[in-house]
Design a protein around this motif. Structure first.
Motif, PDB file in Angstrom:
ATOM      1  N   SER A 159       3.578  60.150  72.165  1.00 17.31           N
ATOM      2  CA  SER A 159       2.441  60.960  71.707  1.00 17.31           C
ATOM      3  C   SER A 159       2.388  61.047  70.197  1.00 17.31           C
ATOM      4  CB  SER A 159       2.538  62.373  72.301  1.00 17.31           C
ATOM      5  OG  SER A 159       3.645  63.078  71.750  1.00 17.31           O
ATOM      6  N   THR A 174       8.342  69.929  72.241  1.00 17.22           N
ATOM      7  CA  THR A 174       6.996  70.498  72.283  1.00 17.22           C
ATOM      8  C   THR A 174       6.926  71.901  71.697  1.00 17.22           C
ATOM      9  OG1 THR A 174       7.431  71.293  74.524  1.00 17.22           O
ATOM     10  CG2 THR A 174       6.365  69.142  74.300  1.00 17.22           C
ATOM     11  N   GLU A 232      -1.847  64.173  65.803  1.00 26.82           N
ATOM     12  CA  GLU A 232      -0.392  64.122  65.737  1.00 26.82           C
ATOM     13  C   GLU A 232       0.093  62.872  65.012  1.00 26.82           C
ATOM     14  OE1 GLU A 232       1.122  64.599  69.722  1.00 26.82           O
ATOM     15  OE2 GLU A 232      -0.529  65.955  70.192  1.00 26.82           O
ATOM     16  N   LYS A 253      -5.722  76.196  69.480  1.00 26.49           N
ATOM     17  CA  LYS A 253      -5.708  74.810  69.968  1.00 26.49           C
ATOM     18  C   LYS A 253      -4.274  74.282  70.073  1.00 26.49           C
ATOM     19  CE  LYS A 253      -7.786  70.274  68.940  1.00 26.49           C
ATOM     20  NZ  LYS A 253      -6.565  69.453  68.973  1.00 26.49           N
ATOM     21  N   HIS A 313      -2.322  73.242  73.341  1.00 28.32           N
ATOM     22  CA  HIS A 313      -1.776  71.887  73.408  1.00 28.32           C
ATOM     23  C   HIS A 313      -0.320  71.925  73.867  1.00 28.32           C
ATOM     24  CE1 HIS A 313      -1.700  67.632  72.608  1.00 28.32           C
ATOM     25  NE2 HIS A 313      -0.665  67.760  71.785  1.00 28.32           N
ATOM     26  N   HIS A 326      -0.373  72.682  77.485  1.00 28.81           N
ATOM     27  CA  HIS A 326      -0.822  71.500  78.237  1.00 28.81           C
ATOM     28  C   HIS A 326       0.318  70.493  78.407  1.00 28.81           C
ATOM     29  CE1 HIS A 326      -3.585  68.418  79.685  1.00 28.81           C
ATOM     30  NE2 HIS A 326      -3.042  67.575  78.815  1.00 28.81           N
ATOM     31  N   LYS A 327       1.173  70.379  77.383  1.00 27.62           N
ATOM     32  CA  LYS A 327       2.314  69.478  77.492  1.00 27.62           C
ATOM     33  C   LYS A 327       3.289  69.956  78.566  1.00 27.62           C
ATOM     34  CE  LYS A 327       1.397  66.744  73.862  1.00 27.62           C
ATOM     35  NZ  LYS A 327       1.219  65.287  73.944  1.00 27.62           N
ATOM     36  N   ASP A 335      -6.816  71.212  77.466  1.00 31.79           N
ATOM     37  CA  ASP A 335      -6.539  70.807  76.090  1.00 31.79           C
ATOM     38  C   ASP A 335      -7.875  70.669  75.366  1.00 31.79           C
ATOM     39  OD1 ASP A 335      -4.954  70.193  73.983  1.00 31.79           O
ATOM     40  OD2 ASP A 335      -4.473  68.159  74.614  1.00 31.79           O
TER      41      ASP A 335
END
Length: 336
Positions: A9, A140, A235, A282, A286, A289-290, A297
């Motif tokens: 990612s 994360t 990212e 956000k 995120h 969501h990971k 997301d």
């Protein structure tokens, strides 16, 4: 989340060759900027507008190139990150304007100070970008950390905006200035573009050196907020660096275009607070969501719309508020 998935990612579109080309072009632009400011002079509006348009066209063309070579996603991420960084840099410019006024910097030296500030900001943000990429590779949890930091910053910016606290610069209270004055003597007057002079056989700082250090310290504070903010958009460390570089390169010229208009954007801090809070949320989503894929997301396209809407709204409300204040303020009596 597995280590392999996380590293995937964080993959970058940039090859070593692209990094090298980007850095060479950046150094060439800085060298050209320094060559122009080597002879201190007061910047005319025509010159400032011309350079501003040039530095606005550069990211536009770069985004098109990204779209053609790497596809839509990195191009949209670049444009969104650039808008975020540019909006934050306007607030940075406002602080620069106050510093230049507080130190009574001569008009012909203003662009030299701004150039030093831009170079310092680029170096500091490059360090923060590398550190941010290293932190993201540890897990994360870094997204949660960045998100929380931006939410705290957004709360502070909104609180100051609601209180209607005016920006002010107290030179004597700045620790960096006090430290320099204890280490070396400082002349009372400016000596052109020189940072130091030799007086009575002793090396002495000029006020210009104090201004440059104060600008560097300001750069450090803004880098702490701006780098996590753009990591909330992309990212990719290369895109993070590119958005910061393009946003900072045009600051010097933009300052001279906006120096009389910056004070009229009275609601800018509200917009910046909304943007920082949105990106903070956000980043938190995120992270979630990971960990839990069912958590939504926020897409980059929606981020661009929200950021543009926030900036447009505060610009319109600022203009309306200025117009209403002008109507309420009685005109001075005409001389007889």
């Amino acid at each position: 989340m597995s280590e392999e998935a996380l590293l995937s990612s964080l993959s970058t579109i940039a090859s070593p060759q692209l990094w090298a080309i980007t850095i060479v072009v950046l150094l060439a632009l800085l060298a050209a900027d320094f060559a122009i400011t080597h002879r201190p002079h007061d910047v005319a509006m025509r010159e400032a507008v011309g350079w501003s348009l040039f530095y606005l066209a550069l990211p536009g063309a770069f985004g098109v190139l990204l779209w053609q070579v790497y596809g839509r996603k990195p191009a949209v991420e670049f444009y969104t990150g650039w808008v975020v960084e540019k909006s934050l840099s306007v607030d940075n410019l406002f602080v620069f304007m106050l510093l230049l006024a507080a130190f009574a910097v001569p008009a012909q030296l203003a662009q030299r100070v701004l150039l030093y500030g831009i170079v310092g900001a680029l170096v500091l943000r490059a360090i923060f970008i590398a550190a941010g990429a290293a932190v993201l590779q540890t897990g994360t949890w870094a997204f949660l950390l960045f998100g929380a930091a931006l939410l705290l910053t957004a709360a502070k910016v909104m609180r100051d905006a609601v209180r209607d606290e005016e920006y002010h610069v107290d030179i004597d209270s700045m620790r960096s200035v006090r430290l320099l004055r204890r280490m070396m003597p400082v002349t009372r007057d400016y000596h052109g573009g020189r940072l130091t002079v030799r007086l009575d056989g002793r090396r002495t700082l000029t006020p210009l050196a104090l201004v440059v250090v104060a600008v560097f310290v300001t750069d450090l504070v803004f880098a702490v907020d701006s780098v996590p903010a753009v990591y909330g958009v992309t990212e990719d460390p290369y895109l993070v660096f590119a958005t910061n570089a393009f946003a900072l390169l045009g600051l010097r010229a933009l300052y001279f275009v906006l120096r009389n208009a910056l004070g009229k954007l009275r609601h800018l801090d509200y917009g910046l607070a909304v943007i920082l809070a949105f990106i903070g949320v956000k980043l938190v989503l995120h992270w979630a969501h990971k960990v839990w894929p069912q958590v939504p997301d926020i897409p980059t396209e929606l981020s661009l719309v929200v950021i543009a809407l926030a900036l447009t709204t505060v610009t319109v409300t600022s203009l309306v508020a200025n117009r209403r204040e002008a109507v309420r303020t009685p005109a001075p009596p005409s001389p007889r």
